[in-house]
Design a protein around this motif. Structure first.
Motif, PDB file in Angstrom:
ATOM      1  N   VAL A 155      13.183  -2.283  17.446  1.00  0.00           N
ATOM      2  CA  VAL A 155      14.631  -2.265  18.022  1.00  0.00           C
ATOM      3  C   VAL A 155      14.484  -2.617  19.525  1.00  0.00           C
ATOM      4  O   VAL A 155      13.854  -1.945  20.339  1.00  0.00           O
ATOM      5  N   LEU A 156      14.975  -3.692  20.137  1.00  0.00           N
ATOM      6  CA  LEU A 156      14.977  -3.799  21.548  1.00  0.00           C
ATOM      7  C   LEU A 156      16.230  -3.424  22.130  1.00  0.00           C
ATOM      8  O   LEU A 156      16.141  -3.175  23.308  1.00  0.00           O
ATOM      9  N   GLY A 157      17.507  -3.517  21.507  1.00  0.00           N
ATOM     10  CA  GLY A 157      18.542  -3.104  22.247  1.00  0.00           C
ATOM     11  C   GLY A 157      19.623  -2.605  21.354  1.00  0.00           C
ATOM     12  O   GLY A 157      19.494  -2.615  19.939  1.00  0.00           O
ATOM     13  N   SER A 158      20.595  -1.950  21.747  1.00  0.00           N
ATOM     14  CA  SER A 158      21.723  -1.491  21.000  1.00  0.00           C
ATOM     15  C   SER A 158      22.815  -1.131  21.874  1.00  0.00           C
ATOM     16  O   SER A 158      23.068  -1.390  23.069  1.00  0.00           O
ATOM     17  N   HIS A 159      23.859  -0.674  21.336  1.00  0.00           N
ATOM     18  CA  HIS A 159      25.360  -0.386  21.898  1.00  0.00           C
ATOM     19  C   HIS A 159      25.231   1.030  22.879  1.00  0.00           C
ATOM     20  O   HIS A 159      26.277   1.316  23.257  1.00  0.00           O
ATOM     21  N   ASP A 160      23.971   1.584  22.464  1.00  0.00           N
ATOM     22  CA  ASP A 160      23.860   2.690  23.559  1.00  0.00           C
ATOM     23  C   ASP A 160      22.915   2.631  24.643  1.00  0.00           C
ATOM     24  O   ASP A 160      22.391   3.537  25.400  1.00  0.00           O
ATOM     25  N   GLN A 161      21.944   1.435  24.564  1.00  0.00           N
ATOM     26  CA  GLN A 161      20.989   1.158  25.660  1.00  0.00           C
ATOM     27  C   GLN A 161      21.311  -0.141  26.412  1.00  0.00           C
ATOM     28  O   GLN A 161      22.031  -1.060  25.850  1.00  0.00           O
ATOM     29  N   HIS A 162      20.954  -0.022  27.592  1.00  0.00           N
ATOM     30  CA  HIS A 162      20.931  -1.279  28.524  1.00  0.00           C
ATOM     31  C   HIS A 162      20.145  -2.292  28.183  1.00  0.00           C
ATOM     32  O   HIS A 162      19.406  -2.433  27.157  1.00  0.00           O
ATOM     33  N   ARG A 163      20.980  -3.592  28.298  1.00  0.00           N
ATOM     34  CA  ARG A 163      20.280  -5.109  27.813  1.00  0.00           C
ATOM     35  C   ARG A 163      18.932  -4.982  28.433  1.00  0.00           C
ATOM     36  O   ARG A 163      18.607  -4.673  29.457  1.00  0.00           O
ATOM     37  N   VAL A 164      18.279  -5.706  27.503  1.00  0.00           N
ATOM     38  CA  VAL A 164      16.795  -6.003  27.756  1.00  0.00           C
ATOM     39  C   VAL A 164      16.764  -6.715  29.113  1.00  0.00           C
ATOM     40  O   VAL A 164      15.979  -6.266  30.069  1.00  0.00           O
ATOM     41  N   ALA A 165      17.604  -7.652  29.427  1.00  0.00           N
ATOM     42  CA  ALA A 165      17.550  -8.451  30.648  1.00  0.00           C
ATOM     43  C   ALA A 165      17.802  -7.612  31.927  1.00  0.00           C
ATOM     44  O   ALA A 165      17.345  -7.769  32.771  1.00  0.00           O
ATOM     45  N   SER A 166      18.691  -6.458  31.623  1.00  0.00           N
ATOM     46  CA  SER A 166      18.743  -5.568  32.619  1.00  0.00           C
ATOM     47  C   SER A 166      18.029  -4.380  32.824  1.00  0.00           C
ATOM     48  O   SER A 166      17.662  -3.825  33.868  1.00  0.00           O
ATOM     49  N   ARG A 167      17.334  -4.119  31.506  1.00  0.00           N
ATOM     50  CA  ARG A 167      16.470  -2.948  31.799  1.00  0.00           C
ATOM     51  C   ARG A 167      15.094  -3.351  32.232  1.00  0.00           C
ATOM     52  O   ARG A 167      14.261  -2.781  33.145  1.00  0.00           O
ATOM     53  N   LEU A 168      14.687  -4.530  31.750  1.00  0.00           N
ATOM     54  CA  LEU A 168      13.332  -4.891  31.958  1.00  0.00           C
ATOM     55  C   LEU A 168      13.158  -6.327  33.185  1.00  0.00           C
ATOM     56  O   LEU A 168      12.297  -6.396  33.659  1.00  0.00           O
ATOM     57  N   GLY A 169      14.305  -7.134  33.203  1.00  0.00           N
ATOM     58  CA  GLY A 169      14.173  -8.154  33.994  1.00  0.00           C
ATOM     59  C   GLY A 169      14.573  -9.382  33.034  1.00  0.00           C
ATOM     60  O   GLY A 169      14.029  -9.608  32.043  1.00  0.00           O
ATOM     61  N   ALA A 170      15.266 -10.493  33.462  1.00  0.00           N
ATOM     62  CA  ALA A 170      15.445 -11.588  32.692  1.00  0.00           C
ATOM     63  C   ALA A 170      14.299 -12.265  32.218  1.00  0.00           C
ATOM     64  O   ALA A 170      14.264 -12.977  31.477  1.00  0.00           O
ATOM     65  N   HIS A 171      13.313 -12.306  33.193  1.00  0.00           N
ATOM     66  CA  HIS A 171      12.000 -13.081  32.892  1.00  0.00           C
ATOM     67  C   HIS A 171      11.196 -12.513  31.728  1.00  0.00           C
ATOM     68  O   HIS A 171      10.322 -13.195  31.213  1.00  0.00           O
ATOM     69  N   LEU A 172      11.679 -11.217  31.305  1.00  0.00           N
ATOM     70  CA  LEU A 172      10.835 -10.567  30.154  1.00  0.00           C
ATOM     71  C   LEU A 172      11.775 -10.729  28.797  1.00  0.00           C
ATOM     72  O   LEU A 172      11.275 -10.315  27.616  1.00  0.00           O
ATOM     73  N   VAL A 173      12.731 -11.377  28.836  1.00  0.00           N
ATOM     74  CA  VAL A 173      13.682 -11.490  27.589  1.00  0.00           C
ATOM     75  C   VAL A 173      13.009 -12.168  26.424  1.00  0.00           C
ATOM     76  O   VAL A 173      12.632 -11.528  25.239  1.00  0.00           O
ATOM     77  N   ASP A 174      12.408 -13.353  26.751  1.00  0.00           N
ATOM     78  CA  ASP A 174      11.482 -14.144  25.584  1.00  0.00           C
ATOM     79  C   ASP A 174      10.210 -13.129  25.322  1.00  0.00           C
ATOM     80  O   ASP A 174      10.105 -13.265  24.109  1.00  0.00           O
ATOM     81  N   ALA A 175       9.583 -12.693  26.087  1.00  0.00           N
ATOM     82  CA  ALA A 175       8.399 -11.850  25.650  1.00  0.00           C
ATOM     83  C   ALA A 175       8.944 -10.725  24.913  1.00  0.00           C
ATOM     84  O   ALA A 175       8.092 -10.574  23.918  1.00  0.00           O
ATOM     85  N   MET A 176       9.888 -10.136  25.346  1.00  0.00           N
ATOM     86  CA  MET A 176      10.441  -8.924  24.273  1.00  0.00           C
ATOM     87  C   MET A 176      10.918  -9.381  22.889  1.00  0.00           C
ATOM     88  O   MET A 176      10.480  -8.757  21.924  1.00  0.00           O
ATOM     89  N   ASN A 177      11.393 -10.596  22.662  1.00  0.00           N
ATOM     90  CA  ASN A 177      11.826 -11.002  21.535  1.00  0.00           C
ATOM     91  C   ASN A 177      10.817 -11.404  20.754  1.00  0.00           C
ATOM     92  O   ASN A 177      10.551 -11.354  19.786  1.00  0.00           O
ATOM     93  N   ILE A 178       9.755 -12.072  21.371  1.00  0.00           N
ATOM     94  CA  ILE A 178       8.285 -12.363  20.875  1.00  0.00           C
ATOM     95  C   ILE A 178       7.842 -11.168  20.193  1.00  0.00           C
ATOM     96  O   ILE A 178       7.302 -11.056  18.960  1.00  0.00           O
TER      97      ILE A 178
END
Length: 531
Positions: A346-369
């Motif tokens: 699970v990468l994100g939810s209604h209770d957790q900040h979005r991946v791009a804000s938590r880790l940085g937009a540059h890691l969105v694809d890596a985390m989805n991978i």
């Protein structure tokens, strides 16, 4: 901020010196991507600024286009919205803001036509204080008298009646305004009632057999309407320990064994329905203190409990995690996935900040991978497929109870509104979410440059990467293959999925050659290496 590179190595056997071994048949949920929709923010069909069921139906083409196996709906039940749907006043209906039971039935029918399963939120710990059960319990109308946890309290030195102990409610203990009691007094009954969350969310009493049966009937009601599974919210709060405790105890003791048994009973309800249906029904549980409870909530072959214990470990990667941090997080979790336990990410939810804000937009694809190519189930929170970021809200715009309780100076530290903003469909009015320029939460100004429509047009985008990952998940290697995760150093993470030979890999376009004859199943861990 630290950064790291992900090398994903996907093996595809062009020719093999050995006959292909037969693979076990996997159930639908074991290979699924579950798409988590927060209905209030997905699509507004009637211009009131609030997403609804007809909006999901209107935009079902996107769900079909993604190729996900199931959609998970956050609560759509009638609610006074003290906690936006998690304070439920009727467990067997739809809140008018979202539509009607007829709209829900239409959504189920559309989903089935497209081979997409429906998973609903099941919120068993408490109801709203406006639920008919609570109102009858308040006036000691049987059989509802003991549907909730009531207590006379005790007398202080001055003879005033006070709560029976010093337990504090979850929301108040997390706020910046000081601790608030988990007990509230009702003069109508001359007793205190327990609420581990807000006073508007009284705890149901699971030591009452009638409550247990009523909640099983809730599951049956939705199963009979075609629901394919449930995600059980905050399940660890079902059973509390003794009320008579020392003044120093601030939190109720959680009785794990009784809670696990209750979930096992719900599993039997789903299994019974599965036996009558064309497909198996699935039970997912959310447990906040996950490290010591993973094994218990999976159960065993003799007494199965949940199909999935939702894995939030990737949530804990904040700021600048190194490749070693990520590798350890993954491998420590996979060490627990033995026997019939099935992994999930699970990468994100209604209770957790979005991946791009938590880790940085540059890691969105890596985390989805990572989420999509590691063994097991992937859970995508709406908007993560296009890399949506948190949305800023002013104090006046803050709607979430946790933010409101924290005060105007510190609401941004606790509010969950930031990750709940409307979806970015396009660059028209309100990002295509609504025809109304005023929406229940503000739009992120980024929607003019970050939207689904734009990313569909672009040659390279988060959406295009996500679609490629969906295609890869259909392959034999991803569904049945082995895996290996290792950090070369703090900056390079290698993820391998392979059957007999790892042949093809990529790191943002760079091709790798990597062969290995070792054999491992998704539920077996090999020694970490980086060749």
């Amino acid at each position: 901020m630290l950064s790291w590179h992900l090398i994903a190595v996907i093996g595809t056997a062009v020719a093999t010196p050995f006959p292909e071994m037969p693979q076990p048949t996997l159930d639908w949920w074991q290979t699924a991507v579950i798409y988590h929709i927060y209905p209030r923010s997905f699509k507004d069909s009637n211009g009131d600024g609030i997403g609804d069921l007809k909006g999901i139906i209107e935009r079902f083409g996107h769900i079909k286009d993604l190729g996900v196996g199931a959609i998970w709906l956050s609560p759509i039940y009638p609610s006074p919205n003290a906690d936006f749907g998690y304070d439920i006043s009727n467990f067997t209906d739809v809140d008018p803001a979202f539509g009607t039971l007829g709209d829900f039935d239409n959504l189920v029918s559309l989903a089935k036509e497209n081979d997409v399963k429906i998973i609903m939120d099941f919120v068993p710990n408490h109801s709203s204080d406006e639920h008919d059960w609570f109102l009858k319990s308040l006036h000691k109308i049987d059989p509802y008298t003991d549907f909730y946890t009531w207590h006379d309290g005790k007398l202080d030195e001055s003879g005033n009646r006070i709560p029976p102990n010093n337990w504090v409610s979850i929301f108040n203990s997390q706020s910046m305004l000081g601790e608030g009691s988990a007990w509230s007094w009702r003069d109508e009954r001359k007793q205190f009632y327990l609420h581990q969350f807000q006073p508007k969310q009284p705890d149901l009493n699971y030591r009452n057999a009638a409550v247990v049966e009523e909640m099983k009937n809730v599951l049956r009601f939705w199963l009979d309407r075609g629901v394919d599974g449930f995600r059980v919210d905050s399940v660890q709060f079902l059973f509390e320990g003794p009320v008579n405790v020392s003044d120093g105890e601030k939190q109720a003791q959680q009785i794990l064994s009784k809670t696990v048994d209750m979930v096992a009973q719900w599993r039997k309800v789903l299994d019974h329905k599965s036996a009558e249906s064309e497909n198996n029904k699935v039970l997912l549980v959310e447990v906040h203190r996950e490290s010591d409870n993973v094994t218990a909530f999976y159960g065993n072959s003799t007494v199965p409990v949940a199909h999935l214990h939702l894995n939030f470990r990737l949530f804990h990667l904040h700021g600048g995690p190194t490749a070693r941090d990520v590798s350890n997080t993954i491998n420590n979790y996979m060490d627990l996935m033995i026997g019939e336990r099935w992994p999930n990410w699970v990468l994100g939810s209604h209770d957790q900040h979005r991946v791009a804000s938590r880790l940085g937009a540059h890691l969105v694809d890596a985390m989805n991978i990572l989420a999509m190519l590691l063994p097991g189930v992937a859970v995508t929170y709406y908007g993560e497929e296009i890399g949506m970021e948190n949305t800023y809200v002013t104090w006046e715009q803050c709607r979430d109870v946790r933010g409101v309780h924290s005060g105007s100076d510190r609401y941004l530290e606790r509010t969950r509104d930031l990750e709940r903003a409307p979806f970015h469909w396009d660059n028209t009015t309100s990002a295509g979410f609504s025809s109304n320029s005023s929406t229940w939460l503000p739009l992120n100004n980024q929607y003019k440059n970050l939207s689904l429509a734009q990313q569909r047009r672009e040659m390279k985008s988060h959406y295009k990467v996500y679609k490629q990952l969906m295609d890869l998940r259909k392959t034999r290697t991803i569904q049945h293959g082995n895996y290996e995760v290792a950090a070369v150093n703090d900056n390079v993470l290698v993820v391998s999925r392979y059957s007999r030979c790892r042949l093809l890999g990529f790191i943002y376009g760079h091709t790798l050659l990597h062969c290995n004859q070792s054999k491992r199943t998704p539920n077996q861990k090999a020694s970490a290496s980086a060749d």
